[in-house]
Design a protein around this motif. Structure first.
Motif, PDB file in Angstrom:
ATOM      1  N   ALA A  19       0.833  -1.209   0.000  1.00 55.04           N
ATOM      2  CA  ALA A  19       0.000   0.000   0.000  1.00 55.04           C
ATOM      3  C   ALA A  19       0.870   1.263   0.000  1.00 55.04           C
ATOM      4  N   LEU A  20       1.975   1.228   0.741  1.00 51.42           N
ATOM      5  CA  LEU A  20       2.868   2.380   0.783  1.00 51.42           C
ATOM      6  C   LEU A  20       3.497   2.627  -0.591  1.00 51.42           C
ATOM      7  N   THR A  21       3.849   1.552  -1.282  1.00 54.27           N
ATOM      8  CA  THR A  21       4.412   1.699  -2.627  1.00 54.27           C
ATOM      9  C   THR A  21       3.428   2.406  -3.558  1.00 54.27           C
ATOM     10  N   GLY A  22       2.168   1.959  -3.538  1.00 47.87           N
ATOM     11  CA  GLY A  22       1.160   2.619  -4.365  1.00 47.87           C
ATOM     12  C   GLY A  22       0.898   4.041  -3.937  1.00 47.87           C
ATOM     13  N   TYR A  23       0.920   4.288  -2.627  1.00 45.76           N
ATOM     14  CA  TYR A  23       0.680   5.641  -2.120  1.00 45.76           C
ATOM     15  C   TYR A  23       1.756   6.607  -2.614  1.00 45.76           C
ATOM     16  N   ARG A  24       3.012   6.168  -2.588  1.00 43.05           N
ATOM     17  CA  ARG A  24       4.093   7.064  -3.005  1.00 43.05           C
ATOM     18  C   ARG A  24       3.976   7.421  -4.495  1.00 43.05           C
ATOM     19  N   VAL A  25       3.613   6.446  -5.330  1.00 39.40           N
ATOM     20  CA  VAL A  25       3.478   6.720  -6.763  1.00 39.40           C
ATOM     21  C   VAL A  25       2.307   7.679  -7.016  1.00 39.40           C
ATOM     22  N   LEU A  26       1.165   7.403  -6.374  1.00 40.33           N
ATOM     23  CA  LEU A  26      -0.016   8.248  -6.590  1.00 40.33           C
ATOM     24  C   LEU A  26       0.206   9.673  -6.095  1.00 40.33           C
ATOM     25  N   THR A  27       0.813   9.817  -4.915  1.00 43.15           N
ATOM     26  CA  THR A  27       1.046  11.161  -4.387  1.00 43.15           C
ATOM     27  C   THR A  27       2.122  11.903  -5.177  1.00 43.15           C
ATOM     28  N   MET A  28       3.041  11.160  -5.789  1.00 44.70           N
ATOM     29  CA  MET A  28       4.021  11.798  -6.669  1.00 44.70           C
ATOM     30  C   MET A  28       3.309  12.429  -7.865  1.00 44.70           C
ATOM     31  N   VAL A  29       2.414  11.665  -8.476  1.00 44.80           N
ATOM     32  CA  VAL A  29       1.641  12.193  -9.602  1.00 44.80           C
ATOM     33  C   VAL A  29       0.784  13.375  -9.152  1.00 44.80           C
ATOM     34  N   TYR A  30       0.185  13.265  -7.973  1.00 46.94           N
ATOM     35  CA  TYR A  30      -0.668  14.334  -7.443  1.00 46.94           C
ATOM     36  C   TYR A  30       0.139  15.625  -7.251  1.00 46.94           C
ATOM     37  N   ALA A  31       1.349  15.504  -6.683  1.00 42.49           N
ATOM     38  CA  ALA A  31       2.182  16.692  -6.453  1.00 42.49           C
ATOM     39  C   ALA A  31       2.567  17.350  -7.789  1.00 42.49           C
TER      40      ALA A  31
END
Length: 403
Positions: A19-31
């Motif tokens: 879940a942390l791996t997916g969170y980091r990718v999604l929040t990177m795109v969001y930023a």
């Protein structure tokens, strides 16, 4: 047909790493999207472009690091948090109005991923340290503790510490489950071995004992030894009598975890099962009858009482002969423990014990009665010529616990 072994690896925290791996990718795109759509308000957009480029490369390059606990090292955690804090502190440089307007920082909610990595790896304490550093960086970036900044800081703080605490509880539960599965597997294997041994070795030993006794002579001695080995093997197969284990409760792990430890040098405050100390005395000519529940006594009292039983059995072997049978009965009463040793020997003539003490033979007086007297108990010897001897050993619980 060859059996195929299936290895099952348990890890309750592995889904959290995914879940942390997916969170980091999604929040990177969001930023990145927030910066692209709000680029007009940045006085120095190149600062944001450079930082976000570095953040994207770092995020994608370190995905294997956040895939499991082994890859997520302390060095990586420090470097990852440094990238997040740097982005927060660079925000005023890219946006001159960032301190007067409550807007997102350059890394935005990507920063929370660094804090969550601390929580999953090290628990709530590590999460508290990481979230505190993020809080300080946010306050420095704003220049003053605004309401929105405090709200976001507290939210990250509470969430990360809660997740860290849950991870510690999960790890403690996983260890407890692994221990239970290990015990269950060992029990199954012991039962399988017990069936195999019972169907083969024990039956052969029992047959040798019967045939040897019937033939007499040297065969009788062989049968007697076979009987002793049968009793010892049955005790071993049954798993023996284990002393009460020391139990430690570690509430700092987030749950009550009971760790079973066998301490060969337990302190005097740890009760000992009297049955364990007397059980080795049983054999083909010594029958032991005991309660189904542990007979707990302080170690000094249990050892002295077991030694007195051993002295009584030694007297049976010396005075009643090698062929004499003995019976041991353990009784556990609320106020006292009674152990009776009876044999089928020729008995003791009247006055023989007093005569032996007068001659300096203090076996019964010291080895048996002396031990029980020191424990606050008593030893009664009842013997009738031709009908065997009975030794009754009594230990009051109240006095034994003060030893």
């Amino acid at each position: 047909m060859a059996k195929r072994e299936r290895v099952v690896r348990m890890s309750v925290e592995q889904p959290l790493w995914r879940a942390l791996t997916g969170y980091r990718v999604l929040t990177m795109v969001y930023a990145v999207l927030i910066f692209v759509f709000g680029r007009d308000r940045y006085e120095r957009p190149w600062v944001g472009v450079v930082y976000l480029a570095v953040m994207c490369v770092w995020t994608l390059a370190t995905l294997p690091k956040v895939a499991n606990a082994a890859g997520c090292t302390k060095r990586f955690l420090v470097a990852d948090l440094t990238v997040a804090l740097t982005g927060i502190l660079l925000t005023p440089l890219a946006d001159a109005h960032a301190q007067s307007v409550d807007g997102p920082t350059l890394p935005s909610i990507w920063t929370a991923g660094s804090v969550l990595a601390f929580a999953i790896k090290g628990g709530w304490r590590w999460a508290g340290i990481a979230s505190s550093l993020v809080a300080v960086a946010n306050i420095v970036e704003r220049g003053h503790p605004s309401r929105d900044t405090i709200h976001n800081v507290i939210l990250v703080w509470v969430a990360s510490i809660a997740i860290g605490y849950v991870v510690e509880v999960a790890r403690a539960s996983e260890r407890t489950l692994a221990r239970a599965l290990e015990i269950e597997a060992a029990t199954r294997e012991r039962e399988r071995l017990a069936r195999d041994i019972h169907d083969g070795v024990l039956q052969v030993l029992a047959m040798v004992q019967r045939r040897g006794t019937a033939l007499g002579g040297e065969a009788a001695d062989l049968g007697r030894m076979a009987g002793e080995q049968e009793v010892a093997l049955r005790t071993l197969v049954a798993g023996g009598l284990n002393r009460p284990s020391l139990v430690s409760e570690d509430e700092s792990e987030g749950a009550v975890v009971r760790v079973v430890e066998v301490d060969d040098e337990a302190d005097a405050s740890t009760p000992v099962d009297l049955r364990v100390l007397i059980a080795p005395r049983a054999g083909s000519r010594v029958t032991l009858s005991e309660p189904g529940a542990p007979v707990l006594l302080p170690p000094p009292a249990a050892r002295e009482l077991a030694a007195a039983v051993g002295a009584a059995l030694d007297n049976v072997r010396v005075h009643a002969g090698e062929d004499a049978h003995a019976w041991i009965l353990i009784e556990d009463w609320p106020d006292e423990v009674i152990v009776t040793v009876r044999d089928d020997g020729p008995g003791i003539p009247e006055g023989r014990l007093a005569q032996a003490e007068g001659e300096g033979r203090m076996g019964v007086a010291l080895s048996i009665r002396g031990r029980l007297r020191d424990l606050g108990g008593s030893a009664e010897v009842v013997s009738v010529p031709g009908q065997g001897t009975e030794v009754e050993l009594k230990v009051p619980r109240g006095k034994a616990e003060k030893q």
